[in-house]
Design an enzyme around this catalytic site. Structure first.
Site: not given
Length: 604
Positions: A89, A181, A520, A523
């Site tokens: 921090d 932070e 396709c 296929c």
């Protein structure tokens, strides 16, 4: 009226009554009215809790005690004490950057912000009760000599990127929760680090005050190297002292090294907390501020002892999603004032709170991170908000909105996030009532244009309201390493782009010819490149797969027997469902196999 909250580093020992009185005297009537209404709601809930506890039967109390005991055992079984988690921090970050760049600000109380709202204050100003989130005009009443500096968020972002690069050397998945932070998991790095490391150090002295880190007296060491020159900024004599600093192995030494490197690179200091999880590390980061570090051993008994006397409101100040003012009032009505009290009286939680609150309070009491139980520091949302003088001028609101969206997009890029599914607009009205409006578009919000478009759509609906705070939040985040699910449209668009270059061929006379077919995805057969024909062919392939075990790697899903619309429907994970069935035999098929994108292209 709200009481002053002094649970902030550098604010211990202040006269809370005096500060609260000044705040009350300078608070607007609208906020006083809002505060009274809020306090009334809290009082009603407190009364409800007390009545519930008084009316609880012995059986209810016994059942609640048994339930919480089982829940505690379950949570304890998941406790992980093997991690080295660190929260870094930066100390009074925005103010520190301004003091670094302007030496005149280092010795006076100052804050970054405006008369409407402060972003942060330096430690000198905190001694007067000046803190982040306070209206600037009230801070001036608390500290008449306070110097206000306008925020320069592009500069703060630039410096943040510098030290975040250091953090990434120790943990590639560092979580930057804000500009100042960071959450670092050092577990793997600690294991790999087996040798000491020596780094060069530089510090500044002389009449020049421009550069940090600075030493007032010449260092007393035989290994010091000294260089003197005129400062390019102020032209005064600048002395630079060089020496070596050694860092050992182990998480404490590594964190000390990280903090050293940040200061050497940026001239800014940071504090760190080291613990078994990020929730505890965040709390620890506040214990040795500024410019220090605190280590909590990975031991259950020591963790519980550390938390035992910690005020419950302190948890809210130092953790995200902790205990706020409302929850604090609810718990105090049950005589719970410390984290240790929460553990002792955990059996009361099921009598008064929702299941989610019960588990959240118990996790806090046990020193365990919030859900999920793993110490995953990744944030659930990213937001930016700004407070300004109340206005209904839509041109002013648009300007504020544009800057907020720009800052949010910048935070998103730094956080390893590709986008989010939900955009939320937060508005605080001049009456101090808070409105939130959310929108979940069909596509993930990924760009600045998307953020502006969807949040502006929400803002437009609130046109005419007098607004004093505007914020934009992106939630349901999608991280870079996560695999994006694809729809059928994504699939075809992606392949269209991919095949654009492959489908273009040069003929003998150098004319360009575009292919009019596409393979396709099931296929592999070439099909005419028209959407209706492609859809029809894909449907036929899917139906054929119902009667064969051959073909690509497939996923089995349930398909409705009757589909009203003859079209391919989109589902998550890019799954294909067929159109209306053509035969009675096909209607009886309850399951069809569909292929994933990867399988499609393996088949091709």
């Amino acid at each position: 009226m709200l009481t002053f909250n002094d649970n902030k580093a550098g604010m211990t020992g202040l006269d809370k009554q005096k500060i609260t009185k000044i705040i009350e005297e300078n608070t607007s009537g609208s906020y006083s009215s809002f505060s009274k209404k809020q306090q009334q709601r809290i009082d009603e809930k407190v009364s409800e809790i007390k009545n519930r506890l008084e009316s609880a039967t012995r059986e209810e109390r016994h059942g609640a005690e048994l339930f919480m005991k089982n829940l505690e055992n379950k949570l304890e079984s998941g406790r992980d004490l093997s991690r080295d988690c660190v929260c870094i921090d930066m100390d009074a970050y925005f103010a520190a950057v301004e003091m670094r760049d302007n030496p005149a600000l280092r010795t006076v109380p100052m804050a970054v912000g405006s008369s409407a709202m402060l972003s942060t204050s330096n430690y000198l100003a905190r001694r007067f009760g000046v803190r982040a989130g306070m209206p600037g005009f009230i801070s001036k009443k608390l500290c008449p000599n306070l110097t206000l500096v306008p925020g320069n968020y592009s500069k703060y972002s630039k410096v943040s990127r510098q030290f975040s690069e250091i953090f990434m050397e120790y943990d590639g998945d560092v979580g930057m929760m804000s500009l100042d932070e960071a959450y670092i998991d050092l577990t793997d790095y600690v294991t790999m680090r087996t040798e000491k490391r020596v780094l060069k150090r530089h510090r500044y002295g002389g009449d020049c005050l421009c550069w940090l880190p600075r030493v007032t007296d010449p260092p007393d060491s035989e290994n010091i190297e000294i260089d003197s020159s005129d400062c390019p900024k102020c032209a005064k004599t600048r002395i630079i002292y060089y020496d070596d600093v050694e860092f050992g192995v182990g998480r404490e030494e590594i964190v000390r090294e990280i903090r050293f490197r940040v200061e050497q690179l940026t001239g800014l200091t940071c504090s760190a907390g080291i613990a078994a999880n990020f929730m505890l590390a965040k709390i620890c980061s506040d214990f040795n501020k500024p410019n220090g570090q605190f280590v909590l051993e990975n031991d259950r008994e020591k963790i519980l002892k550390f938390l035992e006397k910690l005020p419950i409101r302190k948890v809210e100040e130092m953790t995200v999603g902790g205990i706020g003012r409302v929850s604090e009032a609810h718990l105090q009505s049950m005589e719970i004032r410390t984290v240790g009290d929460m553990l002792l009286k955990k059996a009361l939680f099921p009598l008064c709170f929702s299941p989610l609150a019960q588990e959240s309070f118990l996790r806090t009491a046990l020193g365990l991170p919030g859900r999920p139980s793993s110490s995953d520091p990744r944030r659930k949302s990213i937001s930016v908000e700004r407070t300004f003088s109340p206005t209904s001028d839509f041109k002013i609101l648009i300007a504020e909105h544009t800057e907020i969206c720009r800052m949010l997009e910048e935070d998103i890029r730094k956080s390893g996030v590709t986008g989010g599914k939900t955009i939320t607009l937060k508005l605080k009205l001049s009456s101090f009532d808070v409105l939130t409006r959310s929108l979940t578009p069909s596509e993930v919000v990924t760009s600045l244009d998307d953020i502006q478009k969807y949040s502006m759509e929400l803002l437009e609906r609130e046109r005419g309201k007098e607004i004093r705070l505007l914020g934009v939040r992106l939630s349901q985040l999608v991280f870079e390493e996560e695999k994006k699910s694809k729809t059928i449209a994504d699939f075809w668009n992606e392949k269209k782009q991919q095949m654009a270059s492959e489908d273009v061929m040069s003929s003998d006379d150098n004319d360009i010819i575009m292919m009019d077919t596409r393979p396709c995805p099931i296929c592999g057969e070439d099909v005419e490149n028209r959407l209706e024909i492609l859809n029809s062919h894909v449907d036929e392939c899917i139906l054929k797969m119902g009667d064969t075990s051959d073909g690509p790697d497939l996923i089995c899903v349930t398909v409705e027997k009757k589909v009203k619309k003859p079209e391919i429907q989109k589902t998550s994970g890019w799954k294909v469902q067929s159109k209306k069935r053509k035969t009675q035999e096909q209607k009886t098929v309850a399951k069809r196999k569909v292929a994933t994108i990867d399988s499609f292209w393996k088949k091709i």
